[in-house]
Design an enzyme around this catalytic site. Sequence first.
Site, PDB file in Angstrom:
ATOM      1  N   TRP A 292      -4.438   1.252  -9.547  1.00  0.00           N
ATOM      2  CA  TRP A 292      -4.319   0.463  -8.312  1.00  0.00           C
ATOM      3  C   TRP A 292      -4.512   1.407  -7.122  1.00  0.00           C
ATOM      4  O   TRP A 292      -4.141   2.579  -7.225  1.00  0.00           O
ATOM      5  CB  TRP A 292      -2.926  -0.199  -8.246  1.00  0.00           C
ATOM      6  CG  TRP A 292      -2.858  -1.337  -7.266  1.00  0.00           C
ATOM      7  CD1 TRP A 292      -2.331  -1.283  -6.000  1.00  0.00           C
ATOM      8  CD2 TRP A 292      -3.338  -2.669  -7.460  1.00  0.00           C
ATOM      9  NE1 TRP A 292      -2.445  -2.518  -5.409  1.00  0.00           N
ATOM     10  CE2 TRP A 292      -3.062  -3.384  -6.278  1.00  0.00           C
ATOM     11  CE3 TRP A 292      -3.980  -3.328  -8.510  1.00  0.00           C
ATOM     12  CZ2 TRP A 292      -3.406  -4.732  -6.107  1.00  0.00           C
ATOM     13  CZ3 TRP A 292      -4.311  -4.670  -8.347  1.00  0.00           C
ATOM     14  CH2 TRP A 292      -4.028  -5.356  -7.156  1.00  0.00           C
TER      15      TRP A 292
ATOM     16  N   ASP B 211      -6.361   0.499   3.297  1.00  0.00           N
ATOM     17  CA  ASP B 211      -5.847  -0.320   4.397  1.00  0.00           C
ATOM     18  C   ASP B 211      -4.945  -1.449   3.897  1.00  0.00           C
ATOM     19  O   ASP B 211      -4.595  -1.501   2.712  1.00  0.00           O
ATOM     20  CB  ASP B 211      -7.011  -0.849   5.258  1.00  0.00           C
ATOM     21  CG  ASP B 211      -7.887  -1.857   4.512  1.00  0.00           C
ATOM     22  OD1 ASP B 211      -7.546  -2.268   3.378  1.00  0.00           O
ATOM     23  OD2 ASP B 211      -8.932  -2.245   5.067  1.00  0.00           O
TER      24      ASP B 211
ATOM     25  N   GLU C 285      -6.058  -3.167   0.971  1.00  0.00           N
ATOM     26  CA  GLU C 285      -6.166  -2.286  -0.194  1.00  0.00           C
ATOM     27  C   GLU C 285      -7.613  -1.872  -0.439  1.00  0.00           C
ATOM     28  O   GLU C 285      -8.070  -1.781  -1.577  1.00  0.00           O
ATOM     29  CB  GLU C 285      -5.520  -2.955  -1.429  1.00  0.00           C
ATOM     30  CG  GLU C 285      -4.217  -3.649  -1.039  1.00  0.00           C
ATOM     31  CD  GLU C 285      -3.288  -3.972  -2.171  1.00  0.00           C
ATOM     32  OE1 GLU C 285      -2.380  -3.181  -2.383  1.00  0.00           O
ATOM     33  OE2 GLU C 285      -3.475  -4.986  -2.856  1.00  0.00           O
TER      34      GLU C 285
ATOM     35  N   GLU D 203      -2.732 -18.233  -0.594  1.00  0.00           N
ATOM     36  CA  GLU D 203      -3.100 -17.007   0.119  1.00  0.00           C
ATOM     37  C   GLU D 203      -4.231 -17.302   1.094  1.00  0.00           C
ATOM     38  O   GLU D 203      -4.190 -16.963   2.264  1.00  0.00           O
ATOM     39  CB  GLU D 203      -3.564 -15.955  -0.898  1.00  0.00           C
ATOM     40  CG  GLU D 203      -4.144 -14.697  -0.279  1.00  0.00           C
ATOM     41  CD  GLU D 203      -4.803 -13.820  -1.340  1.00  0.00           C
ATOM     42  OE1 GLU D 203      -5.908 -14.165  -1.811  1.00  0.00           O
ATOM     43  OE2 GLU D 203      -4.204 -12.797  -1.712  1.00  0.00           O
TER      44      GLU D 203
HETATM   45  C1  BGC Z   1      -3.846  -8.157  -0.215  1.00  0.00           C
HETATM   46  C2  BGC Z   1      -2.655  -7.333   0.237  1.00  0.00           C
HETATM   47  C3  BGC Z   1      -1.363  -7.936  -0.299  1.00  0.00           C
HETATM   48  C4  BGC Z   1      -1.446  -8.209  -1.812  1.00  0.00           C
HETATM   49  C5  BGC Z   1      -0.253  -9.009  -2.305  1.00  0.00           C
HETATM   50  C6  BGC Z   1      -3.818  -8.298  -1.726  1.00  0.00           C
HETATM   51  O1  BGC Z   1      -4.909  -9.053  -2.139  1.00  0.00           O
HETATM   52  O2  BGC Z   1      -5.042  -7.552   0.211  1.00  0.00           O
HETATM   53  O3  BGC Z   1      -2.596  -7.305   1.628  1.00  0.00           O
HETATM   54  O4  BGC Z   1      -0.299  -7.091  -0.024  1.00  0.00           O
HETATM   55  O5  BGC Z   1      -2.607  -8.942  -2.090  1.00  0.00           O
HETATM   56  O6  BGC Z   1      -0.086 -10.195  -1.599  1.00  0.00           O
END
Ligand code: BGC
Length: 354
Positions: free
Chosen positions: A106, A158, A161, A313
């Site tokens: 990760w 960032d 990720e 999301e």
């Molecule tokens: C996002 C992150 C988030 C994570 C868990 C990822 O896809 O880019 O910002 O912390 O999901 O929600």
Amino acid sequence: MRLFRRSIEIILANQAPTGAYIASPNFPTYHYSWFRDGTYIAYAMDAAGEHESAQRFHDWAAGIIAARASQIRNALERREKGERLTSQDYLHTRYTLDGREATEKWPNFQLDGFGAWLWGASQHLALAGLEAPPPKWREAIELLASYLAALWDYPCYDQWEEEPDHIHIYTLVTIYGGLQASAKLLKRRQWADTAETIRSFVLANGVIDGHLVKDIGTKAVDGALVAASTPYGMFMPDDPLMRATAARIEADLRKEGGGVHRYKEDTFYGGGEWILLTAWLGWYYVEVGEPERARELLALVEAQANERGELPEQVARNLNDPDSYQPWVTRWGPIAQPLLWSHAKHLILSNALS
Ligand code: BGC
């Protein structure tokens, strides 16, 4: 109002006995707790008067940091000596609900969640009416603030990720907010000084055409840049820089009056409209005194809840790149729903508006 209660219920139902908040219960990749997501969830719970839940999360988070004191001190020593840091030195960005590092690969080196947490822990103390941090929190704050003050100008992944070779404005504003909050809490002048250095760095390197940019050396905006004022306070919400940044987000990252996209080239699940960013822009509008715009965004967010009152999301609408939607569904399953961070931002916006 109904969704407000439902957001609280969903968050409470998905808080582990340890205090950790799972990012999303029915999306296997998100069966972890992130400092980033968790901080906003805890802040939302504090804002909604659910201090006990927020306190349990912060306790869990402080325990994770305190348990890694020697790793952090080691990293600081190596940095001091000018040695290269390796993946062993960096704190992970997400943890299992019982506080362990995950074993699969990760992009772990991400600093923003820790800046956010330092800010969030001090918000909790203020909102819950507590005078001083418990000893374990004090230790965690001390360690993390020192870690961030030493590493803030390192390129890292960032908030999405991605982009490990860049320095990101969102990351810098969270560190700014975290260091200012910690400096006040533990009375450490040097952290406030570092925060001011970061602010000058952002002004010198992170502004193009009068607005903030996503990463140093790029020109585009990111939907999370409103964080520079709301909540981290590097700039006032009505600072022309923030006004121009919000205007660019509106122009570049909202299509046909829809929600906010992360950034123009985003292809994750096709690059749809993110609930948490739509609510975040609304939160910014409340702070800058434009409640009508905030209400319009709140309505957009609430319209995305399913029949169980769960917010996703992102919404696969006005996709940046429709061809990359299905490959993600095949790889990781349907879009995460509920996402606790979406519910958190919904609570924060509803609360700010009322
Ligand atoms: C996002 C992150 C988030 C994570 C868990 C990822 O896809 O880019 O910002 O912390 O999901 O929600």
